[in-house]
Enzyme design. Sequence first.
Site, mmCIF file in Angstrom:
data_model
loop_
_atom_site.group_PDB
_atom_site.id
_atom_site.type_symbol
_atom_site.label_atom_id
_atom_site.label_comp_id
_atom_site.label_asym_id
_atom_site.label_seq_id
_atom_site.Cartn_x
_atom_site.Cartn_y
_atom_site.Cartn_z
ATOM 1 N N TYR A 153 -1.690 -0.210 10.431
ATOM 2 C CA TYR A 153 -1.855 -0.745 9.066
ATOM 3 C C TYR A 153 -0.667 -0.334 8.201
ATOM 4 O O TYR A 153 -0.088 -1.148 7.482
ATOM 5 C CB TYR A 153 -3.154 -0.200 8.480
ATOM 6 N N SER A 203 0.855 -1.199 0.000
ATOM 7 C CA SER A 203 0.000 0.000 0.000
ATOM 8 C C SER A 203 0.885 1.240 0.000
ATOM 9 O O SER A 203 2.006 1.211 0.538
ATOM 10 C CB SER A 203 -0.871 0.009 1.260
HETATM 11 P P1 NAP Z 1 -11.695 -5.573 0.445
HETATM 12 O O1 NAP Z 1 -12.542 -5.071 -0.649
HETATM 13 O O2 NAP Z 1 -12.070 -5.334 1.863
HETATM 14 O O3 NAP Z 1 -11.468 -7.149 0.226
HETATM 15 C C1 NAP Z 1 -10.664 -7.835 1.142
HETATM 16 C C2 NAP Z 1 -10.585 -9.282 0.716
HETATM 17 O O4 NAP Z 1 -9.695 -9.949 1.635
HETATM 18 C C3 NAP Z 1 -11.911 -9.999 0.804
HETATM 19 O O5 NAP Z 1 -11.927 -11.018 -0.159
HETATM 20 C C4 NAP Z 1 -11.872 -10.596 2.214
HETATM 21 O O6 NAP Z 1 -12.684 -11.755 2.386
HETATM 22 C C5 NAP Z 1 -10.420 -10.964 2.312
HETATM 23 N N1 NAP Z 1 -9.927 -11.034 3.679
HETATM 24 C C6 NAP Z 1 -9.961 -10.085 4.632
HETATM 25 N N2 NAP Z 1 -9.404 -10.535 5.760
HETATM 26 C C7 NAP Z 1 -9.013 -11.808 5.502
HETATM 27 C C8 NAP Z 1 -8.393 -12.812 6.257
HETATM 28 N N3 NAP Z 1 -8.064 -12.620 7.537
HETATM 29 N N4 NAP Z 1 -8.159 -14.021 5.684
HETATM 30 C C9 NAP Z 1 -8.513 -14.244 4.388
HETATM 31 N N5 NAP Z 1 -9.093 -13.320 3.624
HETATM 32 C C10 NAP Z 1 -9.343 -12.118 4.172
HETATM 33 O O7 NAP Z 1 -10.198 -4.985 0.329
HETATM 34 P P2 NAP Z 1 -9.362 -4.401 -0.890
HETATM 35 O O8 NAP Z 1 -9.493 -2.932 -0.843
HETATM 36 O O9 NAP Z 1 -9.651 -5.134 -2.131
HETATM 37 O O10 NAP Z 1 -7.896 -4.740 -0.379
HETATM 38 C C11 NAP Z 1 -7.138 -5.816 -0.891
HETATM 39 C C12 NAP Z 1 -5.692 -5.561 -0.522
HETATM 40 O O11 NAP Z 1 -5.292 -4.307 -1.076
HETATM 41 C C13 NAP Z 1 -5.442 -5.472 0.969
HETATM 42 O O12 NAP Z 1 -4.210 -6.091 1.285
HETATM 43 C C14 NAP Z 1 -5.354 -3.979 1.223
HETATM 44 O O13 NAP Z 1 -4.569 -3.674 2.353
HETATM 45 C C15 NAP Z 1 -4.698 -3.522 -0.063
HETATM 46 N N6 NAP Z 1 -4.894 -2.101 -0.367
HETATM 47 C C16 NAP Z 1 -6.139 -1.589 -0.584
HETATM 48 C C17 NAP Z 1 -6.266 -0.227 -0.865
HETATM 49 C C18 NAP Z 1 -7.597 0.429 -1.107
HETATM 50 O O14 NAP Z 1 -7.666 1.667 -1.126
HETATM 51 N N7 NAP Z 1 -8.680 -0.322 -1.288
HETATM 52 C C19 NAP Z 1 -5.127 0.595 -0.909
HETATM 53 C C20 NAP Z 1 -3.896 0.030 -0.696
HETATM 54 C C21 NAP Z 1 -3.771 -1.317 -0.416
HETATM 55 P P3 NAP Z 1 -14.226 -11.605 2.929
HETATM 56 O O15 NAP Z 1 -14.978 -10.909 1.835
HETATM 57 O O16 NAP Z 1 -14.693 -13.000 3.134
HETATM 58 O O17 NAP Z 1 -14.124 -10.792 4.175
#
Ligand code: NAP
Length: 259
Positions: free
Chosen positions: A168, A154
Amino acid sequence: MAAQRPERPLSDRRHLMITGGSRGIGAAVCRLAARDGWNVSLTYRSDATAAAGVVADVQRAGARALSMRADVSDEAALASAFARSVAVLGPLEGLVINAGMLGPSGTLLDLTAERIRRTVDVNVTGAILTARDGARSMALSKGGTGGTMVVVSSTAARIGSPNEFVDYAASKGAMDTLTLGLSKELAAEGIRVNAVRPGLIETAIHADAGVPDRVARLSSVVPMGRGGTAEEVAETILWLLSPAASYVTGAIVDVAGGR
Ligand code: NAP
């Protein structure tokens, strides 16, 4: 001398595993991976309906897919998911270490040990366990065919997320360091390891952290003037996984609109 990767017919669909593939960035990777010739296994934590929807989309695109419920911080559950995915879809050749969580937004003064431990358990321990199990499956010295890994870090790793989520941000700093170490350790095993650092991306992670308007509120600090989409991050991940990036390892690619 490093072992050579065996040739495989181009017509073979390769097996890509994505942790946290049921929603957001992970789900976008699953859908684009089907387009790019991968079969897809995905893990999720709790949302079985969302996972089933992604599996159906991938199958509609002509690829094989399966989903497995496994919290990445649960070593035994994760190992079972790897074993099942390889049994069903064959040897692993790609891995996206994506599952991650964001606790409620707040300052350092609000943090509890319980919340910090959960963030580190999921974002750091879970990522390292995922990389380990993936390497055990792909490493040439273990009878694997080599492959590629992409770690989802991130921009928080270099911004620090003050007054929002310093725990985080610290956990994502660990992802950058992990990527550098793994890329060097696994090169001779035929495994490339890179990372993406997404910026403000429109997914449900912000609402889950209690700040549903976060991307809209902060888009003015992004030089490109907007948040990004999960697909924009996924396209970069698919490129890093592809043969087009065959000499790229240890790279950390910002997908953040210039932020
Ligand atoms: P999201 O929409 O909340 O999706 C998270 C995914 O991870 C879901 O499939 C969730 O499963 C799964 N998950 C969460 N906790 C878990 C665990 N303990 N074990 C297994 N699976 C788990 O998040 P996202 O925004 O796509 O983020 C994905 C990645 O990108 C993360 O690592 C996040 O830190 C990173 N990121 C996101 C952003 C942003 O702005 N969105 C920015 C920088 C980095 P369930 O649906 O079953 O809960």
